[in-house]
Write a protein that holds these residues in place. Sequence first.
Motif, PDB file in Angstrom:
ATOM      1  N   GLY A  40       6.822  -8.329  -3.919  1.00  0.00           N
ATOM      2  CA  GLY A  40       5.481  -8.201  -4.468  1.00  0.00           C
ATOM      3  C   GLY A  40       4.391  -8.632  -3.501  1.00  0.00           C
ATOM      4  O   GLY A  40       3.290  -9.005  -3.916  1.00  0.00           O
ATOM      5  N   GLY A  41       4.703  -8.584  -2.216  1.00  0.00           N
ATOM      6  CA  GLY A  41       3.724  -8.996  -1.214  1.00  0.00           C
ATOM      7  C   GLY A  41       3.630 -10.494  -1.030  1.00  0.00           C
ATOM      8  O   GLY A  41       2.753 -10.976  -0.282  1.00  0.00           O
ATOM      9  N   ASP A  42       4.515 -11.252  -1.665  1.00  0.00           N
ATOM     10  CA  ASP A  42       4.471 -12.721  -1.625  1.00  0.00           C
ATOM     11  C   ASP A  42       5.408 -13.232  -0.529  1.00  0.00           C
ATOM     12  O   ASP A  42       6.634 -13.230  -0.688  1.00  0.00           O
ATOM     13  N   ILE A  43       4.840 -13.677   0.585  1.00  0.00           N
ATOM     14  CA  ILE A  43       5.661 -14.149   1.711  1.00  0.00           C
ATOM     15  C   ILE A  43       6.409 -15.423   1.344  1.00  0.00           C
ATOM     16  O   ILE A  43       7.563 -15.615   1.735  1.00  0.00           O
ATOM     17  N   ASP A  44       5.774 -16.301   0.585  1.00  0.00           N
ATOM     18  CA  ASP A  44       6.473 -17.518   0.151  1.00  0.00           C
ATOM     19  C   ASP A  44       7.722 -17.168  -0.659  1.00  0.00           C
ATOM     20  O   ASP A  44       8.773 -17.808  -0.512  1.00  0.00           O
ATOM     21  N   ALA A  45       7.618 -16.157  -1.503  1.00  0.00           N
ATOM     22  CA  ALA A  45       8.792 -15.740  -2.289  1.00  0.00           C
ATOM     23  C   ALA A  45       9.896 -15.232  -1.373  1.00  0.00           C
ATOM     24  O   ALA A  45      11.085 -15.472  -1.614  1.00  0.00           O
ATOM     25  N   ALA A  46       9.513 -14.530  -0.308  1.00  0.00           N
ATOM     26  CA  ALA A  46      10.506 -14.054   0.657  1.00  0.00           C
ATOM     27  C   ALA A  46      11.182 -15.224   1.360  1.00  0.00           C
ATOM     28  O   ALA A  46      12.405 -15.230   1.557  1.00  0.00           O
ATOM     29  N   PHE A  47      10.394 -16.224   1.757  1.00  0.00           N
ATOM     30  CA  PHE A  47      10.968 -17.410   2.393  1.00  0.00           C
ATOM     31  C   PHE A  47      11.932 -18.123   1.441  1.00  0.00           C
ATOM     32  O   PHE A  47      13.017 -18.563   1.841  1.00  0.00           O
ATOM     33  N   ARG A  48      11.535 -18.244   0.178  1.00  0.00           N
ATOM     34  CA  ARG A  48      12.412 -18.918  -0.801  1.00  0.00           C
ATOM     35  C   ARG A  48      13.720 -18.137  -0.978  1.00  0.00           C
ATOM     36  O   ARG A  48      14.791 -18.733  -1.126  1.00  0.00           O
ATOM     37  N   HIS A  49      13.612 -16.826  -0.962  1.00  0.00           N
ATOM     38  CA  HIS A  49      14.821 -15.991  -1.065  1.00  0.00           C
ATOM     39  C   HIS A  49      15.741 -16.250   0.122  1.00  0.00           C
ATOM     40  O   HIS A  49      16.962 -16.391  -0.057  1.00  0.00           O
ATOM     41  N   GLN A  50      15.185 -16.314   1.327  1.00  0.00           N
ATOM     42  CA  GLN A  50      16.007 -16.602   2.505  1.00  0.00           C
ATOM     43  C   GLN A  50      16.675 -17.963   2.394  1.00  0.00           C
ATOM     44  O   GLN A  50      17.845 -18.127   2.736  1.00  0.00           O
ATOM     45  N   LEU A  51      15.921 -18.936   1.924  1.00  0.00           N
ATOM     46  CA  LEU A  51      16.408 -20.320   1.916  1.00  0.00           C
ATOM     47  C   LEU A  51      17.392 -20.622   0.788  1.00  0.00           C
ATOM     48  O   LEU A  51      18.137 -21.608   0.861  1.00  0.00           O
ATOM     49  N   GLU A  52      17.414 -19.806  -0.236  1.00  0.00           N
ATOM     50  CA  GLU A  52      18.154 -20.135  -1.459  1.00  0.00           C
ATOM     51  C   GLU A  52      19.592 -20.596  -1.213  1.00  0.00           C
ATOM     52  O   GLU A  52      20.011 -21.645  -1.730  1.00  0.00           O
ATOM     53  N   ARG A 103       0.826  -1.214   0.000  1.00  0.00           N
ATOM     54  CA  ARG A 103       0.000   0.000   0.000  1.00  0.00           C
ATOM     55  C   ARG A 103       0.861   1.265   0.000  1.00  0.00           C
ATOM     56  O   ARG A 103       0.430   2.317  -0.465  1.00  0.00           O
ATOM     57  N   LEU A 104       2.075   1.149   0.524  1.00  0.00           N
ATOM     58  CA  LEU A 104       2.985   2.295   0.585  1.00  0.00           C
ATOM     59  C   LEU A 104       3.857   2.401  -0.671  1.00  0.00           C
ATOM     60  O   LEU A 104       4.752   3.252  -0.741  1.00  0.00           O
ATOM     61  N   GLY A 105       3.613   1.517  -1.640  1.00  0.00           N
ATOM     62  CA  GLY A 105       4.401   1.557  -2.857  1.00  0.00           C
ATOM     63  C   GLY A 105       5.763   0.908  -2.728  1.00  0.00           C
ATOM     64  O   GLY A 105       6.670   1.182  -3.523  1.00  0.00           O
ATOM     65  N   LEU A 106       5.925   0.057  -1.712  1.00  0.00           N
ATOM     66  CA  LEU A 106       7.214  -0.606  -1.477  1.00  0.00           C
ATOM     67  C   LEU A 106       7.151  -2.095  -1.804  1.00  0.00           C
ATOM     68  O   LEU A 106       7.973  -2.879  -1.344  1.00  0.00           O
ATOM     69  N   GLY A 107       6.163  -2.473  -2.600  1.00  0.00           N
ATOM     70  CA  GLY A 107       5.972  -3.890  -2.898  1.00  0.00           C
ATOM     71  C   GLY A 107       7.184  -4.550  -3.519  1.00  0.00           C
ATOM     72  O   GLY A 107       7.485  -5.718  -3.251  1.00  0.00           O
ATOM     73  N   GLU A 108       7.918  -3.809  -4.349  1.00  0.00           N
ATOM     74  CA  GLU A 108       9.084  -4.391  -5.023  1.00  0.00           C
ATOM     75  C   GLU A 108      10.129  -4.852  -4.021  1.00  0.00           C
ATOM     76  O   GLU A 108      10.783  -5.873  -4.207  1.00  0.00           O
ATOM     77  N   GLN A 109      10.298  -4.080  -2.949  1.00  0.00           N
ATOM     78  CA  GLN A 109      11.276  -4.458  -1.919  1.00  0.00           C
ATOM     79  C   GLN A 109      10.765  -5.583  -1.025  1.00  0.00           C
ATOM     80  O   GLN A 109      11.526  -6.168  -0.275  1.00  0.00           O
TER      81      GLN A 109
END
Length: 448
Positions: A228-240, A219-225
């Motif tokens: 994209g609002g995808d928590i699973d994608a964030a978890f995958r990034h951590q785990l990579e 909502r604040l326009g920070l979705g790219e950081q």
Amino acid sequence: MAPDIAEPITGVPAAQAEAAARTLWESRPVAFYTWSGLEQHSNATQAVRAIDVLYALTGCLDAPGGNVLFASVPANPAAPMVAPEGDAGTIGAADRPLGPARFGFVTGSDLYRAALAGQVHALVTFGANLVMAHGDSARGRDALAAIDFVVHADLFMNPTAELADIVLPVTSAFEAEALRIGFETSQDAQSLVQLRTPVAAPRGEARSDLQIIFALAERLGLGEQFFGGDIDAAFRHQLEPSGITLEQLRDNPAGVRVPLITGYRKYRETGGFRAPTRKIELYSETLHAAGQPPLPAFAEPETSPRSRPDLAGRFPLILTCAKSLWFCESQDRGIAGLRKSAPDPQVEIHPDTALARSIAAGEWVSIATPTGAVRARAKLNANLDPSVVCGQHGWWQACPELGLAGYPPYGPGSANLNLVLPQEPSDPISGSSPLRASVCEVTLLHGE
């Protein structure tokens, strides 16, 4: 200081200090562990640093049986947006450049000061009952009230939530999925990666902290950081870097282990320590450059019977504090199964000190400091120094199931110890508040 010089300051006999030093040396390897007991003081940084130096001299750092930095599962950083180290824009950085602001964190006292000066316009807090958990609760209340827009996310209404413009319901740890990479306590625990599985569905419209943060970022326009609002994608990034997939963790709720080998005395291989000299620094050039004592130095608390003889007549006792182990900080006193084991706030006092004040065990007493007074029940403890009393923080909740009333967070009748504990004068380096070193008097509350 030599033991005979330290004795009248600490109350510890010189021979006992020498015996402790001898025990440390002859019982090696030894490990050093501390938490808020040392940190909630106005001289916290230098005191902990002095102990760190002593510990380094035992030769047990990163050695078998000592404090070891265990090998960690490779992972990407969890936080996509953190203030860079040394960011001068963080609140408090100008006053304490080596303190929490250096790492993007803000102390409660600095936040309150900025809010009261009109420099904080919006605040989002997650489960932190600030006015009960920090010293000077009334100042915290006034600071939060001065902020234009406050959002608080929590499981329960509490004194901090009542000051918010919006209160968001959140899931408990049992209702939300969460990723944990390593559990720190041993090499075996550090090798475990686990995706916590919810054991119950969220109630109502409650969301997890992560769901709220990621939705707010979009909502604040920070979705790219925030992926994209995808928590699973964030978890995958951590785990990579670990080679473990999210699907593996969901198929193995007990977790997946990564083979790790503990290395010792790694400073020999890495060229030393994270200090300008790459050595253990008894004399710190970093502290010296910041205008602080380069050698660990003792500073008497600015509010003590010794430093404030003008207060010693009215407040002859030293007040320290702790949390009740039946509860989680300022939470859970409304749960009957826990509250029945600790129904009332307590203050521990030496039997001789209590007798001199005509106080019997279990009686209601007033704990008065230069900033006010709160109530508690007396608990006798012969292990205390007669000049020291120990109170409890976090008391406000009622427990209707047991017919136990709550206590106001401010004003007459309060049992909120932090209401009468100051945030200042704080540690000049870290900003730690002196919650464990104040002056007080304990008197019987007649007719209670």
